[in-house]
Design an enzyme around this catalytic site. Sequence first.
Site, PDB file in Angstrom:
ATOM      1  N   HIS A 120       0.949  -1.335  -0.023  1.00  0.00           N
ATOM      2  CA  HIS A 120      -0.085   0.097   0.038  1.00  0.00           C
ATOM      3  C   HIS A 120       0.833   1.217   0.008  1.00  0.00           C
ATOM      4  O   HIS A 120       0.341   2.297   0.356  1.00  0.00           O
ATOM      5  CB  HIS A 120      -0.891  -0.015   1.141  1.00  0.00           C
ATOM      6  CG  HIS A 120      -1.998  -1.109   0.990  1.00  0.00           C
ATOM      7  ND1 HIS A 120      -2.606  -1.525   2.150  1.00  0.00           N
ATOM      8  CD2 HIS A 120      -2.660  -1.535   0.070  1.00  0.00           C
ATOM      9  CE1 HIS A 120      -3.439  -2.499   1.836  1.00  0.00           C
ATOM     10  NE2 HIS A 120      -3.478  -2.593   0.519  1.00  0.00           N
ATOM     11  N   CYS A 128       3.405  15.645  -5.264  1.00  0.00           N
ATOM     12  CA  CYS A 128       2.500  16.990  -5.700  1.00  0.00           C
ATOM     13  C   CYS A 128       1.515  16.528  -6.871  1.00  0.00           C
ATOM     14  O   CYS A 128       1.891  15.587  -7.971  1.00  0.00           O
ATOM     15  CB  CYS A 128       3.438  17.848  -6.285  1.00  0.00           C
ATOM     16  SG  CYS A 128       2.591  19.462  -7.205  1.00  0.00           S
ATOM     17  N   GLY A 188      -0.809 -10.347  11.892  1.00  0.00           N
ATOM     18  CA  GLY A 188      -1.110  -8.933  12.306  1.00  0.00           C
ATOM     19  C   GLY A 188      -2.289  -8.328  11.297  1.00  0.00           C
ATOM     20  O   GLY A 188      -2.165  -7.149  11.155  1.00  0.00           O
TER      21      GLY A 188
HETATM   22  N1  APR Z   1      -0.014  -8.519  17.153  1.00  0.00           N
HETATM   23  C1  APR Z   1      -0.460  -9.130  16.134  1.00  0.00           C
HETATM   24  N2  APR Z   1      -1.761  -9.020  15.566  1.00  0.00           N
HETATM   25  C2  APR Z   1      -2.492  -7.721  16.317  1.00  0.00           C
HETATM   26  C3  APR Z   1      -1.971  -7.279  17.308  1.00  0.00           C
HETATM   27  C4  APR Z   1      -0.706  -7.707  17.917  1.00  0.00           C
HETATM   28  N3  APR Z   1      -0.174  -7.006  18.922  1.00  0.00           N
HETATM   29  N4  APR Z   1      -3.001  -6.457  17.883  1.00  0.00           N
HETATM   30  C5  APR Z   1      -3.787  -6.334  17.086  1.00  0.00           C
HETATM   31  N5  APR Z   1      -3.634  -7.316  15.891  1.00  0.00           N
HETATM   32  C6  APR Z   1      -4.427  -7.729  14.914  1.00  0.00           C
HETATM   33  C7  APR Z   1      -6.088  -7.629  15.000  1.00  0.00           C
HETATM   34  O1  APR Z   1      -6.609  -8.696  15.668  1.00  0.00           O
HETATM   35  C8  APR Z   1      -6.473  -7.655  13.525  1.00  0.00           C
HETATM   36  O2  APR Z   1      -6.925  -8.674  13.004  1.00  0.00           O
HETATM   37  O3  APR Z   1      -3.999  -7.133  13.735  1.00  0.00           O
HETATM   38  C9  APR Z   1      -5.122  -7.141  12.815  1.00  0.00           C
HETATM   39  C10 APR Z   1      -5.479  -5.511  12.342  1.00  0.00           C
HETATM   40  O4  APR Z   1      -6.360  -5.572  11.343  1.00  0.00           O
HETATM   41  P1  APR Z   1      -6.674  -4.356  10.641  1.00  0.00           P
HETATM   42  O5  APR Z   1      -6.693  -2.969  11.468  1.00  0.00           O
HETATM   43  O6  APR Z   1      -7.689  -4.347   9.704  1.00  0.00           O
HETATM   44  O7  APR Z   1      -5.159  -3.978   9.544  1.00  0.00           O
HETATM   45  P2  APR Z   1      -5.046  -4.651   8.145  1.00  0.00           P
HETATM   46  O8  APR Z   1      -5.433  -6.210   8.272  1.00  0.00           O
HETATM   47  O9  APR Z   1      -3.387  -4.230   7.959  1.00  0.00           O
HETATM   48  O10 APR Z   1      -5.931  -3.818   7.264  1.00  0.00           O
HETATM   49  C11 APR Z   1      -5.665  -4.095   5.826  1.00  0.00           C
HETATM   50  O11 APR Z   1      -6.917  -2.095   5.483  1.00  0.00           O
HETATM   51  O12 APR Z   1      -7.602   0.008   6.015  1.00  0.00           O
HETATM   52  C12 APR Z   1      -6.905  -0.628   5.101  1.00  0.00           C
HETATM   53  O13 APR Z   1      -5.097   0.291   4.201  1.00  0.00           O
HETATM   54  C13 APR Z   1      -5.530  -0.330   5.296  1.00  0.00           C
HETATM   55  O14 APR Z   1      -3.693  -1.707   5.146  1.00  0.00           O
HETATM   56  C14 APR Z   1      -4.954  -1.571   5.803  1.00  0.00           C
HETATM   57  C15 APR Z   1      -5.681  -2.430   5.173  1.00  0.00           C
END
Ligand code: APR
Length: 251
Positions: A120, A128, A188
């Site tokens: 991403h 710009c 994560g």
């Molecule tokens: N260690 C591991 N995992 C964790 C921890 C931790 N300490 N704390 C939280 N999590 C997990 C949560 O349980 C969840 O499943 O990390 C995950 C975070 O999920 P999201 O917030 O949805 O993040 P992500 O999966 O990266 O989102 C994907 O969505 O909004 C877009 O561009 C944004 O790149 C992002 C994409």
Amino acid sequence: MTDPIEHAADILSKAKSTVALTGAGISVESGIPPFRGKGGLWEKIDPMKYAHIDAFLDNPETVWKVLIKDMKTLLDTARPNPGHTGLADMERLGILKTVITQNVDGLHQMAGSCDVIEFHGNFAWQSCLDCNRRVETSQVDLTRMPPRCICGGILRPDCVFFGEMIPDEALVRSQQVSAACDVMLVVGTSAMVQPAATMPFIAKDNGAVIIEINPEPTPLTARISNLPLLGGAGWIMPRLVEAIRRRLTCP
Ligand code: APR
């Protein structure tokens, strides 16, 4: 019953080509909130109103004020945690080939990972809208909203907004390494956002073992994860690397 971390270390220490897919969760212990779930950013603000490219083009000042400025403040001081350094250690041990990350915080590279696919983009740079000049985010003057280029054009982060395509090279290479790996370590991520969330399925379809590190189950856990390690990356990763080291020094 084998300890799941020991079981994962058995698999990883024998793997020929391991790839990691990481999401916001690996940076939570660096002080960067996730997007979904407890304390998630999207629980506070609507991503379609502030993280979609159309919203940015319609009202760049509001998106800078509500979303981007706070991101800059967070990322300016964020440092890698043991989750990031553990993956860098695995790369140095010859266990991990590539990290595909959905994160834009640059913490994998800061931790020492060399082969990182930024699915991403990266928040460290702005471009710009008019002349395409690139400016380091750390050099952007936030006293004027939205920040502007010396040509007067509005600056935007080099990250993928909702509604935008994934950079071609990042997408193709992620698909290639996912298809070629024999183990995918998924750390994560809620596995809710496409096309990043297809990578574990591509790996699985090509015979890879899926190991998941997350305190919560995800849509992958029941469907394709062979070995879910339930816990925070910052706690699990150092123990996993230690168990791998033991196997590499006395196989
Ligand atoms: N260690 C591991 N995992 C964790 C921890 C931790 N300490 N704390 C939280 N999590 C997990 C949560 O349980 C969840 O499943 O990390 C995950 C975070 O999920 P999201 O917030 O949805 O993040 P992500 O999966 O990266 O989102 C994907 O969505 O909004 C877009 O561009 C944004 O790149 C992002 C994409």
